[in-house]
Design a protein around this motif. Sequence first.
Motif, short mmCIF file in Angstrom:
data_model
loop_
_atom_site.label_atom_id
_atom_site.label_comp_id
_atom_site.label_asym_id
_atom_site.label_seq_id
_atom_site.Cartn_x
_atom_site.Cartn_y
_atom_site.Cartn_z
N UNK A 21 0.85 -1.40 0.01
CA UNK A 21 -0.07 0.03 -0.10
C UNK A 21 0.75 1.22 0.04
N UNK A 22 2.00 1.24 0.50
CA UNK A 22 2.97 2.28 0.29
C UNK A 22 3.21 2.85 -1.08
N UNK A 23 3.04 1.79 -1.99
CA UNK A 23 3.53 2.16 -3.14
C UNK A 23 2.02 2.51 -3.94
N UNK A 24 1.22 1.82 -3.56
CA UNK A 24 -0.35 1.90 -4.30
C UNK A 24 -1.05 3.02 -3.86
N UNK A 25 -0.93 3.50 -2.53
CA UNK A 25 -1.51 4.59 -1.88
C UNK A 25 -0.80 5.75 -1.36
N UNK A 26 0.58 6.02 -2.17
CA UNK A 26 1.38 6.86 -1.78
C UNK A 26 0.93 8.36 -1.47
N UNK A 27 -0.03 8.75 -2.47
CA UNK A 27 -0.53 10.23 -2.04
C UNK A 27 -1.02 10.16 -0.67
N UNK A 28 -1.98 9.28 -0.22
CA UNK A 28 -2.59 9.09 1.12
C UNK A 28 -1.54 9.14 2.24
#
Length: 304
Positions: free
Chosen positions: A163-170
């Motif tokens: 998720x650090x890559x897929x949800x980096x904006x969050x």
Amino acid sequence: MNNPEEQLKEMQRKLQNMFGGKRGGKAPKGMFGLGAAIVTLGALGVGLNASLFNVDGGHRAIKYSRISGIKPEIYSEGTHLRIPWIEMPIIYDVRAKPTSIQSLTGTKDLQMVNIVCRVLSRPNQAELPHIFRTLGTNYDERVLPSIINEVLKGVVAQFNASQLSTQRDKVSRLIREYLTERALYFNLVLDDVSLTHITFSPEFASAVEAKQIAQQDAQRAAFIVERAKMEKQSTIVRAKGEAASAELIGEAIQSQPGFLELRRIETARDIAQILQKSGNRLVLDANSLLLNVTESSSVENPKR
């Protein structure tokens, strides 16, 4: 001349000759007045220089008094007055300063991640006296490393490694909000917060690569299975079509005996076209090649 008293007398005579003009003469009163004026001007210059201090562009200053301590006034760019020896200026750089902090932290699924966070920070100008009392002049070195590491570990622990890559904006937004709130407690203003590097452990990178390879193999196997199903379906459809064609041919033969004669004529025509295009010279029986179309067929003369 080796006697010290005689050397001292000789020096006195030379000084009298220099300032008095003659031996035994007295120095003029004007000479002493000029020397006193020079000394006074020098003392005034030194005192004036010690009473002024400059604040460069992008800086602010506060005063520390030996009598009353830190004063609340904040001085902007320019030249200002101070009391020599009693007051001392303390100058702060209030321009945004970049700071990069590297932190090794764990994710929700217990994967170690190396994150580099870069912030642009500056002190709150209205709170410079309080900053000096509590943090001093190296406020950024005292505060930023601790709060950045704390916030990074707290936010990253809420997400899985993927998720650090897929949800980096969050993730970046949460880190920015928490860091800004924590920095305001220390009277620091953060103009920008960004995650410049996110590096996973070699074990996790190998696991991700193996997972991608397994997914590709699974997709390839599913494609092969789907293609086999399509080929099977095509074979079934083809077989049904051939069965239907054979059934129709049988029905045509039964209902119309001339159907076989029509097919024999068509086959003879195809054989004749093939032989015509061939460069070989052949002598064959017309009956065996179905080329004797003038002969009565078994349909027309069944007894034959």
